[in-house]
Design an enzyme around this catalytic site. Structure first.
Site, PDB file in Angstrom:
ATOM      1  N   LYS A  42      -0.890  -2.815  -4.491  1.00 21.70           N
ATOM      2  CA  LYS A  42      -0.978  -3.784  -3.634  1.00 21.70           C
ATOM      3  C   LYS A  42      -1.693  -5.060  -4.513  1.00 21.70           C
ATOM      4  O   LYS A  42      -1.231  -6.022  -4.381  1.00 21.70           O
ATOM      5  CB  LYS A  42      -1.868  -3.492  -2.553  1.00 21.70           C
ATOM      6  CG  LYS A  42      -1.028  -2.641  -1.450  1.00 21.70           C
ATOM      7  CD  LYS A  42      -2.032  -2.290  -0.479  1.00 21.70           C
ATOM      8  CE  LYS A  42      -1.167  -1.267   0.533  1.00 21.70           C
ATOM      9  NZ  LYS A  42      -1.805  -0.361   1.128  1.00 21.70           N
ATOM     10  N   GLN A  45      -7.572   0.324   3.802  1.00 24.74           N
ATOM     11  CA  GLN A  45      -6.797   1.308   3.317  1.00 24.74           C
ATOM     12  C   GLN A  45      -7.320   2.579   4.184  1.00 24.74           C
ATOM     13  O   GLN A  45      -8.509   3.130   4.177  1.00 24.74           O
ATOM     14  CB  GLN A  45      -7.117   1.763   1.890  1.00 24.74           C
ATOM     15  CG  GLN A  45      -6.116   2.536   1.336  1.00 24.74           C
ATOM     16  CD  GLN A  45      -4.502   2.290   1.319  1.00 24.74           C
ATOM     17  OE1 GLN A  45      -4.346   1.173   1.003  1.00 24.74           O
ATOM     18  NE2 GLN A  45      -3.813   3.020   1.753  1.00 24.74           N
ATOM     19  N   ASP A  78      -1.644  -5.522   8.052  1.00 22.76           N
ATOM     20  CA  ASP A  78      -1.118  -4.241   8.192  1.00 22.76           C
ATOM     21  C   ASP A  78      -0.587  -4.211   9.670  1.00 22.76           C
ATOM     22  O   ASP A  78       0.122  -2.996  10.044  1.00 22.76           O
ATOM     23  CB  ASP A  78      -2.264  -3.109   8.396  1.00 22.76           C
ATOM     24  CG  ASP A  78      -2.327  -2.516   7.036  1.00 22.76           C
ATOM     25  OD1 ASP A  78      -1.286  -2.628   6.358  1.00 22.76           O
ATOM     26  OD2 ASP A  78      -3.117  -1.671   6.470  1.00 22.76           O
TER      27      ASP A  78
END
Ligand code: NAP
Length: 281
Positions: free
Chosen positions: A47, A91, A114
């Site tokens: 990322k 994450q 997300d």
């Protein structure tokens, strides 16, 4: 046809890069990594590399496994308030002592790149998506890019996770597929997967889907990221399925590349949503 995502993912990233440069956008993605999970470290590194390519600043928080839920929450609150932070990504998975759903609920939904916040999940389910989970929207983009018809097709999704299975099922439904979701309690799984014109596997077990479980001339989308002897492989037994299926995504080089590209696009969407609502600006 092997549905390789390399060119498409690159073109999406290039489009985002152009948008950032032409509009002089100052975007920052905050990524929070808790603990020492090796796979998570690789995802975070990828990322960061994508952000560098595009011109998005990344702030990586590497936090110890022992961090308390409240300490993590404090960091999320601080990032919610910072006007220079466009997107916040925690994450997953988090250590067991931290309630993932609670952390997700406390991310500002306009910064939730997300797409896991209940508000964004609700909007997706109600048919007015804003920030959508990256893997799910990446699969739709991939199907559309390769001109694979979704409308009226039987789609079977194996896996019902909040990050992949459920959102991709919602998006396929919105595209007028007839959707069946399977999980670990599903009876006669192979009978159901064999009805799929489009089979999406998000299980996390290597070679879980074999050629006896698929329909002839179907499209197989492999979300799985598993390792056999350290080598990355999907859920679908590629070698046994490739001659029976019409289309199949490779692992690596398929859905995973789309996930990162769509994350970059979600940063643009988050920025636009925040401008519209005048958040922290
Ligand atoms: P997850 O949360 O562990 O969910 C796995 C799902 O598979 C669950 O719904 C589970 O059912 C179902 N399942 C397990 N065993 C099964 C069986 N024998 N028959 C039918 N269903 C079964 O995993 P996830 O987060 O969705 O991820 C799935 C895989 O995709 C992993 O390999 C992950 O690394 C990968 N992934 C890849 C990307 C990418 O960008 N390519 C992104 C995210 C995830 P229950 O609900 O009943 O337990």
């Amino acid at each position: 046809m092997i549905l390789a995502a390399k060119d498409l993912a690159l073109s999406i990233k290039d489009e985002v890069k152009k948008n950032v440069a032409e509009n002089n956008l100052k975007l920052t993605l905050a990524v929070i990594l808790v603990g020492e999970d090796n796979a998570s470290k690789i995802y975070v590194r990828n990322k960061k590399i994508a952000c560098e390519y595009i011109g998005i600043k990344s702030l990586i928080y590497e936090l110890p496994e022992s961090i308390s839920q409240n300490e993590l929450l404090e960091i999320v609150f601080e990032l919610n308030e910072r006007s220079d932070v466009t997107g916040i990504l925690v994450q997953l998975p988090l250590p067991k002592h931290i309630d993932e759903a609670f952390i997700m609920e406390n991310i500002n939904p306009l910064k939730d790149v997300d797409g896991f916040h209940p508000e964004n999940v609700g909007k997706l389910t109600l048919g007015s998506p804003k920030l959508v989970p990256c893997t799910a929207i990446g699969i739709i983009k991939l199907l559309e890019h390769f001109k694979i018809n979704i409308d009226g097709e039987n789609c079977v999704v194996v896996g019902r996770s909040n990050d992949v299975g459920k959102p991709v099922a919602s998006l396929m439904l919105a595209k007028n597929a007839t959707v069946t979701i399977c999980h670990s309690h599903t009876k006669n799984l192979a009978q159901i997967t064999k009805t799929a014109d489009i089979l999406i596997s998000a299980v996390g077990k290597a070679k879980f889907i074999n050629c006896d479980m698929i329909k002839e001339n179907s499209t197989l989308i492999d979300v799985g990221m598993n390792r056999i002897d350290g080598k990355l492989c999907g859920d679908i037994d590629f070698d046994s399925c490739i001659s029976k299926a019409k289309n199949i995504t490779p692992v690596p080089g398929g859905v995973g590349l789309m996930t990162i590209a769509m994350l970059m696009q979600n940063c643009i969407i988050a920025n636009a949503l925040q401008k519209f609502r005048n958040v922290g600006k």
